[in-house]
Structures are given as structure tokens and as C-alpha cells.
Design a protein around this motif. Structure first.
Motif, PDB file in Angstrom:
ATOM      1  N   GLU A  48      17.254 -15.579  40.098  1.00 59.63           N
ATOM      2  CA  GLU A  48      16.607 -16.865  39.857  1.00 59.63           C
ATOM      3  C   GLU A  48      16.359 -17.076  38.366  1.00 59.63           C
ATOM      4  OE1 GLU A  48      13.146 -17.737  42.082  1.00 59.63           O
ATOM      5  OE2 GLU A  48      14.160 -17.702  44.030  1.00 59.63           O
ATOM      6  N   VAL A  49      16.742 -18.245  37.896  1.00 60.08           N
ATOM      7  CA  VAL A  49      16.538 -18.651  36.504  1.00 60.08           C
ATOM      8  C   VAL A  49      15.923 -20.044  36.532  1.00 60.08           C
ATOM      9  CG1 VAL A  49      17.647 -19.125  34.286  1.00 60.08           C
ATOM     10  CG2 VAL A  49      18.545 -17.319  35.767  1.00 60.08           C
ATOM     11  N   SER A  50      15.018 -20.302  35.610  1.00 61.84           N
ATOM     12  CA  SER A  50      14.353 -21.598  35.575  1.00 61.84           C
ATOM     13  C   SER A  50      14.409 -22.208  34.183  1.00 61.84           C
ATOM     14  CB  SER A  50      12.877 -21.464  35.997  1.00 61.84           C
ATOM     15  OG  SER A  50      12.767 -21.063  37.340  1.00 61.84           O
ATOM     16  N   LEU A  51      14.451 -23.526  34.154  1.00 57.59           N
ATOM     17  CA  LEU A  51      14.288 -24.277  32.912  1.00 57.59           C
ATOM     18  C   LEU A  51      12.803 -24.618  32.733  1.00 57.59           C
ATOM     19  CD1 LEU A  51      17.283 -26.808  33.035  1.00 57.59           C
ATOM     20  CD2 LEU A  51      17.137 -24.679  31.755  1.00 57.59           C
ATOM     21  N   PRO A  52      12.331 -24.684  31.499  1.00 55.38           N
ATOM     22  CA  PRO A  52      13.083 -24.453  30.259  1.00 55.38           C
ATOM     23  C   PRO A  52      13.285 -22.972  29.982  1.00 55.38           C
ATOM     24  CG  PRO A  52      10.807 -24.959  29.749  1.00 55.38           C
ATOM     25  CD  PRO A  52      10.953 -25.127  31.235  1.00 55.38           C
ATOM     26  N   LEU A  54      16.842 -30.257  39.491  1.00 54.69           N
ATOM     27  CA  LEU A  54      17.289 -30.598  38.149  1.00 54.69           C
ATOM     28  C   LEU A  54      17.879 -32.004  38.153  1.00 54.69           C
ATOM     29  CD1 LEU A  54      19.004 -27.243  37.095  1.00 54.69           C
ATOM     30  CD2 LEU A  54      16.637 -27.977  36.722  1.00 54.69           C
ATOM     31  N   SER A  55      17.745 -32.676  37.022  1.00 52.01           N
ATOM     32  CA  SER A  55      18.192 -34.063  36.902  1.00 52.01           C
ATOM     33  C   SER A  55      19.382 -34.176  35.962  1.00 52.01           C
ATOM     34  CB  SER A  55      17.054 -34.942  36.363  1.00 52.01           C
ATOM     35  OG  SER A  55      15.940 -34.937  37.227  1.00 52.01           O
ATOM     36  N   LEU A  91      22.159 -30.940  32.697  1.00 51.89           N
ATOM     37  CA  LEU A  91      21.003 -31.066  33.572  1.00 51.89           C
ATOM     38  C   LEU A  91      19.736 -30.627  32.849  1.00 51.89           C
ATOM     39  CD1 LEU A  91      22.437 -29.549  36.899  1.00 51.89           C
ATOM     40  CD2 LEU A  91      22.542 -31.909  36.080  1.00 51.89           C
ATOM     41  N   SER A  92      18.608 -31.166  33.301  1.00 50.01           N
ATOM     42  CA  SER A  92      17.304 -30.808  32.740  1.00 50.01           C
ATOM     43  C   SER A  92      16.286 -30.759  33.869  1.00 50.01           C
ATOM     44  CB  SER A  92      16.872 -31.823  31.673  1.00 50.01           C
ATOM     45  OG  SER A  92      16.808 -33.132  32.223  1.00 50.01           O
ATOM     46  N   GLN A 112      17.536 -27.542  29.080  1.00 54.93           N
ATOM     47  CA  GLN A 112      18.796 -28.140  29.493  1.00 54.93           C
ATOM     48  C   GLN A 112      19.829 -27.048  29.740  1.00 54.93           C
ATOM     49  OE1 GLN A 112      21.085 -29.718  25.769  1.00 54.93           O
ATOM     50  NE2 GLN A 112      18.913 -30.232  25.435  1.00 54.93           N
ATOM     51  N   ILE A 113      20.768 -27.359  30.611  1.00 58.96           N
ATOM     52  CA  ILE A 113      21.862 -26.442  30.899  1.00 58.96           C
ATOM     53  C   ILE A 113      23.113 -27.260  31.214  1.00 58.96           C
ATOM     54  CG2 ILE A 113      21.224 -26.283  33.354  1.00 58.96           C
ATOM     55  CD1 ILE A 113      22.853 -23.511  31.183  1.00 58.96           C
TER      56      ILE A 113
END
Length: 795
Positions: free
Chosen positions: A304-308, A333-334, A349-350, A379-380
Motif C-alpha cells: 500500500e502506497v498513499s499520496l502525498p 484518486l482524481s 492523478l492526485s 501526484q502520480i
């Protein structure tokens, strides 16, 4: 990013760059000592060029770097022969730390220059026992041939003894110190039973591989992206002994196999090859028999990885520790950018919704810089697992289906629990869901529905502004020079913009007409229409004719600015201009047509024009209400202005001073009653190329105008997206006396939210995509959203 070769009599004498990489390299080097926007000056100690264009190019080896435009030192290189330096070992085969070295190998040593190697210069020991060797070759590369087979699984050390090696030039300088190369010999028995170096050990905790050279490692295939139309390899992730439990070191890496189809997701494979950093991503280059399948049907749980990115570590460090690993983003994510969707199959995506353009919501300077830093971490890039351009079909759209004119992917659409491999390439970390173990097409949800019509703004009179994105009915098809257009009717020849040919123009015109018809405004300010006068063949006449053919004969007319001002090219001699349409049945233009085309406004102190002349026209409605509409197009942020007006780094981009001075002059001009009617009801509209909190807008507010977009739509308003950040460059500002006559303001989101691939342009599209990605609808008719204002004017 192109290699440059200097030749003499047909032979290369110097090369900048690496021949063959071309578009795969954004630049060579880093910082000031790079091949992008810098000045390179040859080091004073270098007296000969680098004629080998096939080797890796690092400009810092032979060049010093300076800022762009540095001319000092030009023509003054005075280097003589380089001073004699001690020879060194430049490379060995096998390299330091290599494993799986065949037991019948012949070892090689290459020196930095020609040398004499006396007896005893090379010795070899395996597991502490000396191995006799025979030495041949030289004077630069020597072969060291063991007189017996190397022991299976043995740890060996090849030593070059400095006292026995001297160079052949100058004073015959000896090596400064001994050089040793340690390696491990291939073990006996099945390859899958041999020892290997775990992936985290290879990756290390830094930005580059901790172990390089020839290695053997093992892992499960978590991303099968083989094939020439993909990434020509696969992602490998360690399990069991292949992980170290340290979150600072990645458990995955990329294996480049030349595109061969050798593995499948879930395969446990043993890989032997050379480790290197390839444009920022750690990879093992391995081919054929060096890739061995040891098991099938393995699974790896996605991390599992999360922004930011960031948290308690630097954002780049946070990204790096997942490089090459199978990951999942559990968040919703948007879509915050899809500019490269049709061209390269990329979506940005952000988290927490779309990213706001900093200077749209906070003041330029430290506040904007802080928000920009936050945005950069949040963002990614989602990539289509391919380096191919112009994918057909375009893989990412709503519902996991390909992109079409009917199945769009709009800004603000969302996806949750995305699974993919986190790779690196083209200057950014990117998630590869296609080909990933447990990944696949993304189920994007339509969180931002297409609006079929503008939101209601009320009022008896509606005024709109619309950037029509270079509406030109003239094309670069007639002359050999390509300069088939003119700046105005009396200006110089210049290149046309917009559609490349009649086919594209018909598509563009259908979309623009559909958008203007959908606005149904009484007055429409136009931005970026061809500046070719107002005659029967002009672009503005063409647009009105097409518009009236759709909505009814004589519904719209246009302001002939030249005729009404008794000037030729009153709106300048640039390729584009502003314009104005109106409905004669509901409003009529009265008083003087005014144009702000002073040298100070247009040039802003620069050597060439920057701002387009402004147009102000007073209209009177059926009830006797009057309003002056001023349409504007200020200088863009895309290129710098005079030397004192560059991008200062405060978030406002290039030419902020030029735009601000224009805004101040515009306000003063409007206050001076250019229409001669002593009526203070003024509506300023157009593409001001400034976000809501930037100096030009604040200058207009300081002069008494109110930001009507902010008043009615709030800080989440937007009309444009750039670099994945949303704000509005398209404005409506009302004078103090007009504000209480405004009944509503809306931005019709038909363009900024839509992928560029859905526009009229046929470039980079297949024949089938000319059909599937295009529809004669308002959507993606431009890159700016139109703004619509409702008014109830007082008499």
C-alpha cells in the motif's frame, strides 16, 4: 537531446551526446553541466575530443557548465598537452561483485592508457588459494587466463599490482595503488539452487543502485511488460530471502530482456545480468539463457502506497523505496491532468481532488511556492506500460474502456484501489497498471459529468467570452514558405495557426459553432480569432455565417472594428486578435467603438508586441439598459519578456510585469470613458493569462473592478488546466456600478476537463481514431472554457 558529431575529412573527432539515444534522452548531464539550456565550455585540461559516439556521454568529464547565454571565454581555449598522470584500471571483466562467473572464464583488465605490465602484474586467488594465470594482450587491454578451471562457487580476487605496471608516455609513471576485483564463480548444480544477491541489496537505500555490474538475483514477475510495443522487459520483486524487511530499500527492479517474451506474471525467475541506472531507473539487462524460470503461479501482495509522497522522509526518497515494486493506492484518486493521454497514454492523478493552481487561490511568493511544493508531492503518473507514441486504442477512459468521443475521461473523474508497478522513466515515477500482477484496465468513475448546457445565469442579457483557440480559415497550403497568413490586412506575411487543412478546419468549426450556439449569449467576446480583417472571406465572417446557418439567419452579426474606428488593422498586426459577436435582435452597438492599441499597452516596454489590443463596445438592450463590454487578451506565460520581466519564481510565470502594466493602463483607459457616453457600467472579459490572485487581477480590483467569477463561483472556479493544476485565466470583472446588475456568472466546463485527444486535430491519430475520437460537439472545442455572465441592466 540529439547527438552532435564534429568530423574532419569524414572522421569523427568529437561527439556531444550518445548517438542513437535521441528522443530517449531529455538531456545529458545535470545541473549547469548538462545539454539543456546551458553553456558548456571545454575544460582547460582537455586537448583532444571524444570521437566515440557510441559510449555513454557525461558532459562533466570534459566540459564545465555555465548559465545559458554565457559567452565569456569563447575562442580562448589554450590547453597544451595534458600533464602525465598515473595509469589506472579503467574496467575489468568480470566487474567487482559479479556472481555466476563461468569457471572457464578468461578475465580481462583494461587500463586508462597504454602500459607495460611486468611479470607478476596480475595474480588470482580463489578461496584463499593462488590460481596460476597466463597473461596476453596489451598495451591497453590484457587477458588473464587461469591455467585451471575456477572452483565452482568459489570467491575469487584478481589483483593488479601497481609496482609492476607503468605507463608508456612521459616519465613512465607507475600505478598509484593496487587494484582488486572480487567475484564469485558459478556454483555447481541446478541454477535455481545457486546463491543470489537479493533485490534490496542491489537497490540499496539511495537514488541509484548500490550494486552494479554483473549479478544474479531472483524474484517473482509482478509486471510483464515485454514486447517491443511495451517496455521490453519485466518487473521482478523479491519474496522470502529476496526481501530484507527494510522499508528504505525497494524489493523490486526492472529487467530489460530486449522485448523477448520469456516470462509470465507469477513466474519465479533467476536472472543474471548487468545492473545499471537507465535514465533514473535501476535495471538488470539480461537475455536468453540468463533468465531461468524456477517456479510458476507465485503471488506477491501489493504494497500500500498513499499520496502525498513524503511524510517523514523526502518525497523522492519515499518514491524511490517502492521503485519496481507491485503497489496499490487504496485512496480515491482524481484525474488532474490528461494532456498526454492520446499522445503517450499517460494520466496524472492526485489525492483529495484535483490540484489547484497555486496563484489562483493564494498570493504569489512564499504561499504559492509552499502550495506548489505540496502539489508536487501529491501526484502520480499512470502510464500505459509502453514507450510507444500515439496508442491505438487510447487505454484509459471511463469504466475501464478505451477513450472515444463518447467515452471520455474528464478532469475530476476518479479511481480507487489502483494496482500497478511503480516504475521510473521520462523524468518521473509512474504507475504501470497494464501488465501488472493483479492490475489491468482502471475503472475510472464519471465523478465529473459532462454539462449539456451552461448553468443558468438569469438576467435579460447574457454576455460571454470564449477563447476559440486559433480559429483560422486560412491554411499553410499555398506558398512554399508556409507564410500564407498576414498580420491584419496590411501586415507582413506570417505562418497560419489552428487547423492545418480544410479537413481539420471543418471539424474545428463544427465544434466552435456548437459551443457558441450552446452559450446562446447576446454578446460574445472572441479571443484568438484570425486577424484577417472583416471582409467576406475573413475568419470572423466565416464564423458568423456558420453560426447563423445553425441558429437562424441573421441571428448574429459582428463588430467591424476597422470600419467603426476608421482605422486599418485597429486591432494590430499580430496573427490573432480579439473580436465581438452580438445578436442584433436583442442588443445594438452604440457610441464609439474604442480600441486600446497604444504602444505602451501592446508592447509593455518590450522590443516586440506582447499584449493584443483591447476592444471596448457599448451595447444597448431593448429596455434601454447600457453596458460597455471590454474584450482582452494579455501576454501569455509561455515565453519571457524584456530582460527585466522574466519568471521570478513567485508562481506568476513569465511577463507578469508586462501583464500588470497592461491591466493598469486598461483600467485607466476605461475610466477615461473611451466610448464617450459617460456611462460607468463596464464588464471586462477575456483571457487575461493571469490567475485570480496574481498582480494583474489585483490591479484591476484595486481600480474598482470586482472579480465576478470569484463572487459567483468561489475559489474552486476554473477554466484552464496547466501542468495538472486548475485555475481560471478567463475572467469577468465588473465595475462598481455594474456589480448589482449582475444576476449570475458561470464557466461552462466543456473544454479544460476534456482530453486534448478529443479535439479537431488529426495529427498523431490513426484513420480510425479520426472517427472514434471526434464528434461535432462542444466538448474540447478549445483549451479554455467559456465564461457566461447574466445581466439585468438599469436604464
Amino acid at each position: 537531446d540529439d547527438a552532435v558529431v564534429l568530423t574532419h575529412d569524414g572522421a569523427a573527432v568529437d561527439v556531444i551526446g550518445q548517438i542513437g539515444l535521441g528522443d530517449d534522452a531529455a538531456e545529458w548531464g545535470s545541473g549547469l553541466t548538462s545539454t539543456q539550456d546551458n553553456t558548456l565550455r571545454r575544460k582547460s585540461t582537455v586537448s583532444a575530443g571524444d570521437p566515440d559516439g557510441s559510449d555513454a556521454f557525461d558532459p562533466s568529464v570534459e566540459w564545465d557548465g555555465f548559465a545559458n547565454g554565457t559567452f565569456e571565454g569563447l575562442g580562448s581555449h589554450t590547453a597544451g598537452p595534458a600533464p602525465d598522470v598515473a595509469p589506472t584500471v579503467e574496467s575489468t571483466d568480470p566487474v567487482v561483485g559479479a556472481t555466476e562467473v563461468p569457471n572457464e572464464s578468461v578475465l580481462t583488465v583494461t587500463f586508462s592508457e597504454e602500459v607495460d605490465a611486468a611479470a607478476g602484474a596480475f595474480t588470482l586467488a580463489c578461496d584463499g588459494t593462488a590460481v596460476p594465470v597466463s597473461v596476453i594482450g596489451g598495451p591497453t587491454t590484457f587477458s588473464v587466463d587461469p591455467d585451471a578451471s575456477l572452483p565452482a562457487g568459489g570467491d575469487c580476487t584478481l589483483t593488479v599490482h601497481a609496482a609492476h605496471v607503468t605507463d608508456r608516455d612521459g616519465e613512465q609513471t607507475a600505478m598509484a595503488a593496487d587494484d582488486t576485483t572480487t567475484f564469485r564463480v558459478l556454483e555447481a548444480g541446478p541454477v535455481c539452487d545457486h546463491s543470489f544477491i537479493p533485490i534490496p541489496t542491489i537497490q540499496g537505500s539511495g537514488s541509484e543502485a548500490a550494486v552494479t555490474g554483473r549479478v544474479t538475483t531472483e524474484g517473482v514477475v509482478v509486471g510483464d511488460v515485454e514486447g517491443d510495443n511495451h517496455l521490453s522487459g519485466f518487473y521482478l520483486q523479491g519474496v522470502g530471502d529476496g526481501t530484507d524487511g527494510d522499508p528504505a530499500t525497494s524489493d523490486g527492479l526492472f529487467v530489460y530482456d530486449g522485448g523477448d517474451d520469456q516470462v509470465t506474471n507469477g513466474d519465479l525467475v533467476r536472472v543474471t545480468g548487468n545492473v545499471s541506472e537507465f535514465f533514473g531507473q535501476t535495471q538488470v539487462s539480461s537475455f536468453g539463457d540468463d533468465i531461468v524460470r524456477c517456479d510458476v503461479g507465485q503471488t506477491v501482495a501489493a504494497t500500500e502506497v498513499s499520496l502525498p509522497f513524503g511524510g517523514d522522509v523526502d518525497a523522492d526518497v519515499d518514491r524511490e523505496r517502492y521503485e519496481g515494486m507491485l503497489v496499490t493506492f487504496p485512496q480515491t484518486l482524481s484525474v488532474t491532468e490528461h494532456f498526454q493521454l492520446g499522445r503517450y497514454g499517460e494520466v496524472l492523478l492526485s489525492s483529495g481532488g484535483r490540484l489547484q493552481q497555486p496563484t489562483n487561490v493564494v498570493l504569489p511568493g512564499s504561499e504559492a511556492q509552499a502550495l506548489q511544493a505540496t502539489n508536487d508531492r501529491n501526484q502520480i503518473v499512470v502510464d500505459d506500460s509502453s514507450d510507444e507514441q500515439n496508442p491505438d486504442p487510447v487505454p484509459f477512459a471511463r469504466g475501464g474502456e478505451p477513450l472515444t468521443a463518447d467515452n471520455t475521461l474528464r478532469g475530476g473523474d476518479t479511481a480507487t484501489d489502483i494496482v500497478g508497478v511503480l516504475g521510473y522513466g521520462h523524468g518521473s515515477y509512474r504507475l504501470q497498471p497494464l501488465g501488472a500482477l493483479g492490475g489491468g484496465p482502471i475503472e475510472f468513475q464519471a465523478a465529473n459529468p459532462r454539462p449539456t448546457e451552461p448553468e443558468e445565469v438569469g438576467g435579460d442579457l447574457k454576455v460571454a467570452s470564449f477563447n476559440v483557440l486559433n480559429y483560422f480559415n486560412t491554411f499553410n497550403e499555398r506558398s512554399t514558405s508556409g507564410d500564407d497568413c498576414t498580420g491584419g490586412v496590411a501586415g507582413p506575411p506570417m505562418e497560419c495557426r489552428g487547423a492545418d487543412n480544410a479537413f481539420e478546419f471543418e471539424r474545428q468549426a463544427d465544434k466552435i459553432v456548437a459551443a457558441i450556439a450552446g452559450l446562446d449569449a447576446d454578446v460574445v467576446g472572441l479571443i484568438e480569432i484570425e486577424n484577417d480583417g472583416y471582409g467576406p472571406a475573413s475568419a470572423i465572417q466565416d464564423l458568423v455565417d456558420r453560426l447563423n446557418a445553425r441558429v437562424g439567419a441573421r441571428t448574429y452579426d459582428f463588430i467591424d472594428v476597422d470600419a467603426r474606428t476608421d482605422q486599418v488593422d485597429a486591432l494590430g498586426d499580430d496573427a490573432i486578435k480579439v473580436g465581438m459577436l452580438y445578436k442584433p435582435a436583442t442588443v445594438r452597438p452604440i457610441a464609439r467603438t474604442a480600441v486600446l492599441n497604444t504602444h505602451s499597452f501592446v508592447y509593455g516596454g518590450n522590443d516586440d508586441p506582447k499584449n493584443r489590443p483591447a476592444l471596448a463596445q457599448m451595447f444597448k438592450d431593448d429596455d434601454g439598459g447600457r453596458v460597455t463590454v471590454a474584450v482582452n487578451h494579455l501576454k501569455s506565460k509561455g515565453s519571457d519578456c524584456k530582460p527585466v520581466d522574466p519568471d521570478t519564481g513567485d508562481g506568476q510565470g513569465n511577463c507578469n510585469l508586462t501583464r500588470t502594466q497592461a491591466a493598469e493602463e486598461l483600467a485607466a483607459w476605461l475610466a477615461a470613458d473611451p466610448n464617450g457616453q459617460k456611462d460607468s457600467d463596464v464588464l471586462v472579459m477575456g483571457d487575461l493569462n493571469s490567475y485570480a490572485m496574481e498582480d494583474p487581477i489585483r490591479a484591476l480590483e484595486g481600480a474598482g473592478f470586482e472579480n465576478l467569477v470569484e463572487k459567483f463561483e468561489g475559489e474552486d472556479a476554473y477554466s484552464y488546466v496547466f501542468d495538472g493544476q486548475w485555475g481560471y485565466l478567463d475572467h469577468a470583472l465588473g465595475s462598481a456600478s455594474l456589480v448589482d446588475q449582475v444576476t449570475g456568472v458561470t464557466t461552462w466546463h466543456i473544454n479544460a476537463d476534456e482530453p486534448t485527444a478529443l479535439d479537431y486535430d488529426a495529427t498523431f491519430k490513426s484513420d480510425s481514431q479520426d472517427e472514434t475520437l471526434y464528434a461535432p460537439t462542444p466538448y474540447r472545442s478549445s483549451d479554455h472554457d467559456p465564461v457566461l455572465v447574466g445581466l439585468n441592466l438599469r436604464r
